[in-house]
Structures are given as structure tokens and as C-alpha cells.
Design a protein around this motif. Structure first.
Motif, PDB file in Angstrom:
ATOM      1  N   GLY A 336       0.767  -1.238   0.000  1.00 43.79           N
ATOM      2  CA  GLY A 336       0.000   0.000   0.000  1.00 43.79           C
ATOM      3  C   GLY A 336       0.798   1.288   0.000  1.00 43.79           C
ATOM      4  N   ARG A 337       2.130   1.211   0.007  1.00 43.07           N
ATOM      5  CA  ARG A 337       2.933   2.433  -0.099  1.00 43.07           C
ATOM      6  C   ARG A 337       2.915   2.948  -1.537  1.00 43.07           C
ATOM      7  NH1 ARG A 337       8.584   0.645   1.637  1.00 43.07           N
ATOM      8  NH2 ARG A 337       7.804  -1.366   0.883  1.00 43.07           N
ATOM      9  N   VAL A 338       3.290   4.204  -1.726  1.00 44.75           N
ATOM     10  CA  VAL A 338       3.333   4.743  -3.078  1.00 44.75           C
ATOM     11  C   VAL A 338       4.772   4.841  -3.564  1.00 44.75           C
ATOM     12  CG1 VAL A 338       1.167   6.028  -2.924  1.00 44.75           C
ATOM     13  CG2 VAL A 338       3.309   7.161  -2.310  1.00 44.75           C
ATOM     14  N   VAL A 339       4.926   4.637  -4.863  1.00 45.29           N
ATOM     15  CA  VAL A 339       6.199   4.815  -5.555  1.00 45.29           C
ATOM     16  C   VAL A 339       5.970   5.870  -6.617  1.00 45.29           C
ATOM     17  CG1 VAL A 339       7.944   3.698  -6.992  1.00 45.29           C
ATOM     18  CG2 VAL A 339       6.852   2.423  -5.135  1.00 45.29           C
ATOM     19  N   SER A 356       7.393   5.919  -0.542  1.00 42.31           N
ATOM     20  CA  SER A 356       6.883   6.495   0.704  1.00 42.31           C
ATOM     21  C   SER A 356       7.160   5.580   1.883  1.00 42.31           C
ATOM     22  CB  SER A 356       5.384   6.783   0.593  1.00 42.31           C
ATOM     23  OG  SER A 356       4.629   5.586   0.551  1.00 42.31           O
ATOM     24  N   ARG A 357       7.295   6.186   3.036  1.00 46.96           N
ATOM     25  CA  ARG A 357       7.486   5.420   4.274  1.00 46.96           C
ATOM     26  C   ARG A 357       6.209   4.692   4.680  1.00 46.96           C
ATOM     27  NH1 ARG A 357       8.043   9.078   9.443  1.00 46.96           N
ATOM     28  NH2 ARG A 357       5.787   9.128   9.056  1.00 46.96           N
ATOM     29  N   ASP A 358       5.079   5.356   4.452  1.00 51.76           N
ATOM     30  CA  ASP A 358       3.806   4.861   4.957  1.00 51.76           C
ATOM     31  C   ASP A 358       2.891   4.411   3.829  1.00 51.76           C
ATOM     32  OD1 ASP A 358       4.644   5.682   7.548  1.00 51.76           O
ATOM     33  OD2 ASP A 358       3.985   7.732   7.100  1.00 51.76           O
ATOM     34  N   ALA A 359       1.959   3.544   4.170  1.00 50.50           N
ATOM     35  CA  ALA A 359       0.938   3.114   3.225  1.00 50.50           C
ATOM     36  C   ALA A 359      -0.154   4.173   3.111  1.00 50.50           C
ATOM     37  CB  ALA A 359       0.326   1.791   3.686  1.00 50.50           C
ATOM     38  N   VAL A 360      -0.850   4.152   1.977  1.00 51.58           N
ATOM     39  CA  VAL A 360      -1.966   5.068   1.780  1.00 51.58           C
ATOM     40  C   VAL A 360      -3.056   4.743   2.799  1.00 51.58           C
ATOM     41  CG1 VAL A 360      -3.735   5.836   0.155  1.00 51.58           C
ATOM     42  CG2 VAL A 360      -1.449   5.272  -0.679  1.00 51.58           C
ATOM     43  N   ARG A 361      -3.574   5.791   3.410  1.00 54.25           N
ATOM     44  CA  ARG A 361      -4.602   5.630   4.437  1.00 54.25           C
ATOM     45  C   ARG A 361      -5.979   5.832   3.833  1.00 54.25           C
ATOM     46  NH1 ARG A 361      -0.991   9.744   5.994  1.00 54.25           N
ATOM     47  NH2 ARG A 361       0.712   9.002   7.324  1.00 54.25           N
ATOM     48  N   PRO A 362      -6.989   5.141   4.331  1.00 52.76           N
ATOM     49  CA  PRO A 362      -8.350   5.442   3.889  1.00 52.76           C
ATOM     50  C   PRO A 362      -8.744   6.839   4.332  1.00 52.76           C
ATOM     51  CG  PRO A 362      -8.368   3.926   5.772  1.00 52.76           C
ATOM     52  CD  PRO A 362      -6.937   4.067   5.341  1.00 52.76           C
TER      53      PRO A 362
END
Length: 638
Positions: A336-339, A356-362
Motif C-alpha cells: 500500500g505504499r506509493v512509488v 513512501s514510508r507509509d501506506a496510503v490511508r483510507p
């Protein structure tokens, strides 16, 4: 002071001594130059552990076939699409954007004021994305306005230069957000619209991420180093999973007047005395680097815009690095992270990706406001054996230390080029748009051309950039070794652009189908078709290696077979760029940039119609967004 008809030079500022992979054997080089098609389709896909085409979310299995008759290449002053298709002009330079505060009409004699221009479509449309409001029937288009032609923008061009002309030029740059909908007579712009917005070179913005507040970003007007006015030279773009638009600042150096003796940092970014092609500094002192040297560092970023919230302040995301950004293609990892893949359109510059360090959040844009502020930026090294490495641009790792002039991550990001030099990244032939195949996760990048490759005193050929005097360009592709966040990849060329009718071997290429050169715009649609748009310079069209290519074009490619078919030919003097579709692929939006541009790349105000009369047939040529549909209402390309 530039003359009215002078064009800005292509940037060539990389004087680093990092190697360019010159140790490629003659046999290996011939494999890249002559044998690229031998590795297409199943052979190359199998080498990456792929078994061919996955299922398209739009059309099911086996979706990539091209189902239209090729358009003939010819010199013309119109937009030509295949039989069974319709091309409709939707949003031209000077058309009202649809702001609730005013909708001034376009004056064909270029007498619109700066205030009116700020409420109208800017010039030179480029990258673009569609954001659905009502699926495929109604949505928002966010599109870039890259630069201006002062010979068309002002009634008398750059004569009697004034503050009003500078402000009009600044207002014609930036981004438009427009609401569009399908109607009984085709697509139309909704006016007025609560979503409509113009973002210009004067719009307030914030700087975020590791470089925000850095001393090199601080100015007398903004001692915090966190607030900046405007964005300009916006080339390609990106679209995030949370519904925001990324616009990319490319050739920003042409807007600044440099000192007589630029320092090493300024030289690495191409700043020089007499370099202000647009002459803004004569009435806007912040563009005079002799007086305000740090203002220069506040451009060259990827800017995030929320098209659904016209009150939201655009944000320059410094974690993605500073560069002459061509685009910012966004994809997601399995977790779920973005590149974000980014090319830098300048000779011998680099190709980047951010993870990105974090995954996309809802929760959409509001829940992901800081996601692009945290992560790792990498620069690419293409090795001669077909392997590749993503080299982390992280302070304290490898040579990126205070001893080498990098005292913080902010410094690494502001001086991304210098950091990439030090790491030994591969100098590329003007990396432009990137695209990710949603079916196979293969990544593509257009390397548009580089006539300086192999010239005396310049880097020689290498595996990734295998042709000297590379007038035609190529499309390189790679597959990450693991998920998209991997630090290793395998690469090859999809194809070398060119024309087999030419006598010069280095310009022939190996295209299977309709020929083209100088690939620029690039997109893989949901059914797996690769769309290629060209940007042959107007001083090159129809001449030399481009003798059989008098106009720019858009083509479709089945990347499994390598087949290329010409889908569109643009009007005289234009670039074809900016591509997106509605979710059902039944309406395609493209941009026609700078129709009527002369070989000097700046028009003579006394002869505005000398090269083109598109699209109105009178007044002056106008960049425009065009919507393409099938007359039977079917899916584009089938």
C-alpha cells in the motif's frame, strides 16, 4: 536581452565526472542498437518471471490488441484521428476557466489584460489528469500550462516591455482545474463551477518535507523558508491514489537572471548571466538571482494540488527531490505504499524514484496530507549487463556526508543533482515521461533524444543510451526485482525510435510499425495499451533525420508484440502531449501544445498566423485540450 525570436537553449549542465558506463563491448552495443525487438514480448517477459498479459480490469483477458487503422503521416494544420473517431476542441488558451468570480472572453488580438488572463486558460497545455465526479459522464480535468509564447500572448510581443506584460505572462503559466461533462453534442466545460480554479506563478504555496525551512530556501520576503509564490514551467504530472494532482516544475532556470560569475551550485543547475528568457526579473525582482539568490532554489519541485478543494493551498513536496521534473508517475506497492517515478528532462541528467514510508490511508486527501513528506528518494544506475540499482539519496549514507558538502537531508534534496553525481548515477538521454503497466508492473520511460551524446568532450554511448548523436530517442523499460519498492531492477529497451528509410544507421531505429522520433508523453491505459506522444522540435520537423516526419503525432503500442500504430497527427508546429481518459475508456483527453510555433520557438507578433491557424482559423493559434471519442460510443483503441 533576448531578441523576440530567440529560443531558450536546451540545458546541458552536468559536468560531473561520474562514469557513464562506457565499457560496453561492440557486440553488446550492437545487441542494443540492432536487436531490441528480439527481446520483445514473451522472451523478455519470461526473463522477468512474467508469463504474458494479465487480465485487464476494463476488458478482461487479451486486452491489448489495436483495433484501428493507422493514420497517415503528413504535413497538415488539423488534428487527424482514425476513421470512426471524432476529435473535439474542448478548452483553448484564453477560454474562460469557469470561475465564479468572472469569465472573460478571449480577445483574438491578444489584448486581454493580466487580470483577465488569470481567469482564463493559460498557454501551452501539457500534462493532465481526469478526476471523476460522476464516473465517466462528469469530472474534473487538472492540466498544466507549461510556458508562453510572448509573440502570441501580447499584441506587439516583447516590444514595450512592461510590468503588465510580465504579470500577464505569469498568469498564463501554472495549472487549470476545470469541470467537464458529456452532453448531447459532445463534451463541454461547465461554467461556472465551484471547482474551477487557476493556479499561476503568483499563487501562494507552502514548502513541506525535509527541506522546508532550510537556509537555502529562506529569502527576505520569506525568512521561514516555508512559503513561496507560484509554480511555472509545469510539464508532466502525476495522480495520487487519494485523489490529488501532482504538477512538475521543469525548466525553471529560464526564468532567472544569473550573476556574471555563478557559484558552483548555480552552475550545476544552469543559472547564468543573460539566462532569463522570459524577462520577468525586469519587473519582479525575486527572479533576479543577483539580488535574491535563494529564490532560485524554491523551484524545481513536485507540487501537490487538491482539485476537489479550490481553497486548499498547493504544497511543494521537497521529499521528492529538486530537479527539472518532467513528470511524477504514481504506483503502489503490495503493502500500500506509493512509488513515484520521475524523469529529469535535460541532457545527461537522471531518473529518480521515491518510495513512501507509509501506506496510503483510507479517507482520501485529508487523511494523506503528509504522506509524500516521508520516504526515500533514489536515483537510477543502469548497468551494462541489464541489471540496475536504485541508489538511495539519503544523508549520511555513502558519500552523502558533511565532509562532501551535504550537512542534512534538506541539503541532499535541494542539491539532488550534485548528490546524484557523487553516487555515480547513469547520465541519460533526457528522461521524460514514465509509465507503469497496471497488468505487469513493467515501468517505461521515454528518453527523447540527445544529439550531444558521443560528441567531443561529451559522455560517450553506454548500454542504456547506445547511440551517438541520438536525434531520435528511445523507450527504456525495466522490471523491479521484487515489489516496486525494490532497490534492484532488470532493464532493456522496448524500442529505439527512428526511421528505417534513413541512410544514417544511428537514426534508423528498430520500430515495428509506424515510425516516430523524440518520444515524450507516455501512458499505459487500463487495458495495457502503451500510448506514445512525440515532441520533435519545430526547428527539426521535416528536416534531416526527420525528413519524413513533418508533424508531431500520437501512437499506440502493444508492448507484448512491439506493434506500433499511428493514432493521431497534430497541426503544424505543435507538440502532442497530455493524455488521460474517463474510467470506461470511452473518452480520451489529449493536449495540443504550441500550434503554429515557428522554428525560432517564439512567434513574430506581426505574423501570428504564419505557421498555423488551428483551431479557430483566425486570430492566432491556440493551445487546446481535445477530447476524442468513437462515433459508435466504444472503447478508445479497439
Amino acid at each position: 536581452m533576448p531578441t523576440p525570436l530567440q529560443r531558450p537553449p536546451l540545458e546541458d549542465s552536468n559536468r560531473s565526472t561520474n562514469p557513464s558506463i562506457h565499457g560496453v563491448s561492440g557486440l553488446a552495443r550492437r545487441r542494443f542498437v540492432q536487436g531490441g525487438l528480439a527481446t520483445l514480448g514473451g522472451t523478455w517477459l519470461a526473463s522477468l518471471g512474467l508469463s504474458g498479459c494479465a487480465q485487464s480490469p476494463v476488458l478482461g483477458s487479451a486486452p491489448r490488441q489495436l483495433g484501428f487503422a493507422s493514420v497517415t503521416m503528413q504535413a497538415q494544420d488539423s488534428v487527424t484521428v482514425p476513421a470512426g473517431y471524432r476529435a473535439q476542441v474542448l478548452y483553448r488558451w484564453g477560454d474562460a476557466t469557469g470561475l465564479t468570480t468572472g469569465q472573460p472572453s478571449f480577445h483574438a488580438d491578444a489584448s486581454n489584460t493580466a487580470a483577465e488572463q488569470a481567469q482564463q486558460a493559460g498557454m501551452h497545455h501539457d500534462g493532465m489528469a481526469y478526476f471523476p465526479l460522476d464516473g465517466a459522464q462528469r469530472g474534473l480535468l487538472a492540466l498544466n500550462h507549461e510556458y508562453v509564447d510572448d509573440g502570441l500572448l501580447h499584441s506587439d510581443g516583447m516590444q514595450t516591455w512592461s510590468a503588465e506584460k510580465v504579470h500577464k505572462s505569469m498568469a498564463a503559466h501554472g495549472v487549470s482545474v476545470i469541470e467537464v461533462r458529456a452532453g448531447a453534442q459532445g463534451w463541454e466545460v461547465v461554467r461556472p463551477s465551484r471547482f474551477a480554479r487557476r493556479i499561476t506563478a503568483s499563487t501562494p504555496m507552502t514548502l513541506s518535507g525535509p527541506a522546508a525551512g532550510h537556509p537555502l530556501l529562506q529569502t527576505a520576503a520569506d525568512p521561514s523558508g516555508r512559503h513561496v509564490l507560484g509554480t511555472f514551467n509545469n510539464c508532466a504530472h502525476g495522480q495520487t491514489p487519494w485523489g490529488t494532482y501532482l504538477t512538475c516544475e521543469e525548466n525553471f532556470v529560464n526564468y532567472f537572471e544569473g550573476p556574471a560569475q555563478p557559484d558552483a551550485h548555480q552552475q550545476r543547475w544552469g543559472l547564468k548571466k543573460g539566462g532569463s528568457f522570459y524577462r520577468w526579473h525586469e519587473f519582479e525582482p525575486r527572479f533576479d538571482a543577483r539580488q535574491h539568490p535563494n529564490e532560485f532554489n524554491r523551484f524545481g519541485w513536485v507540487v501537490e494540488i487538491d482539485p476537489l478543494d479550490p481553497t486548499h493551498t498547493p504544497i511543494k513536496r521537497t521529499a521528492l527531490g529538486r530537479a527539472a521534473h518532467e513528470g511524477a508517475t504514481v504506483a503502489q506497492t503490495a503493502d500500500g505504499r506509493v512509488v513515484v517515478y520521475m524523469g529529469e528532462d535535460a541532457r545527461f541528467e537522471y531518473l529518480y524514484k521515491f518510495v513512501s514510508r507509509d501506506a496510503v490511508r483510507p479517507g482520501g486527501a485529508a487523511a494523506n496530507r503528509d504522506l509524500l513528506d516521508h520516504g526515500t528518494l533514489y536515483v537510477a544506475r543502469f548497468n551494462p549487463d541489464g541489471s540496475g540499482d536504485w541508489l538511495p539519496l539519503v544523508h549520511g549514507q555513502g558519500p552523502l556526508t558533511a565532509a562532501n558538502g551535504f550537512d542534512s537531508q534538506g541539503t541532499v534534496l535541494i542539491k539532488t543533482r550534485q548528490a546524484s553525481d557523487l553516487l555515480g548515477a547513469t547520465k541519460m538521454d533526457r528522461p521524460e515521461w514514465t509509465a507503469v503497466d497496471p497488468l505487469t508492473q513493467t515501468v517505461y520511460c521515454t528518453l527523447t533524444n540527445n544529439s550531444l551524446r558521443g560528441q567531443p568532450g561529451q559522455p560517450g554511448v553506454d548500454a542504456a543510451n547506445p547511440r551517438a548523436n541520438n536525434t531520435m530517442g528511445q523507450i527504456i523499460r525495466w522490471r523491479e526485482q521484487g515489489d516496486l519498492a525494490a532497490q534492484r531492477f532488470r532493464w532493456d529497451h522496448l524500442m529505439l525510435a527512428g526511421d528505417r528509410q534513413l541512410s544514417r544507421n544511428e537514426a534508423q531505429g528498430n520500430i515495428q510499425g509506424d515510425v516516430f522520433g523524440s518520444p515524450d508523453g507516455l501512458w499505459v491505459d487500463p487495458r495495457g495499451v502503451l500510448w506514445i506522444q512525440t515532441d520533435v522540435s519545430t526547428f527539426t520537423l521535416g528536416k534531416g533525420d526527420y525528413a519524413h516526419l513533418p508533424n508531431n503525432q500520437m501512437l499506440a503500442c502493444n508492448p507484448e508484440t512491439g506493434e506500433v500504430r499511428r493514432f493521431l497527427v497534430g497541426p503544424n508546429g505543435c507538440e502532442v502531449t497530455g493524455i488521460c481518459t474517463t474510467p470506461d475508456l470511452r473518452a480520451m483527453f489529449i493536449n495540443i501544445q504550441h500550434p503554429g510555433e515557428p522554428t525560432s520557438e517564439r512567434s513574430d507578433p506581426a505574423q501570428p498566423l504564419k505557421v498555423s491557424r488551428w483551431p479557430d482559423g483566425q486570430g492566432r493559434p491556440r493551445s487546446a485540450t481535445v477530447v476524442i471519442t468513437k462515433t459508435d460510443g466504444g472503447v478508445i483503441g479497439t
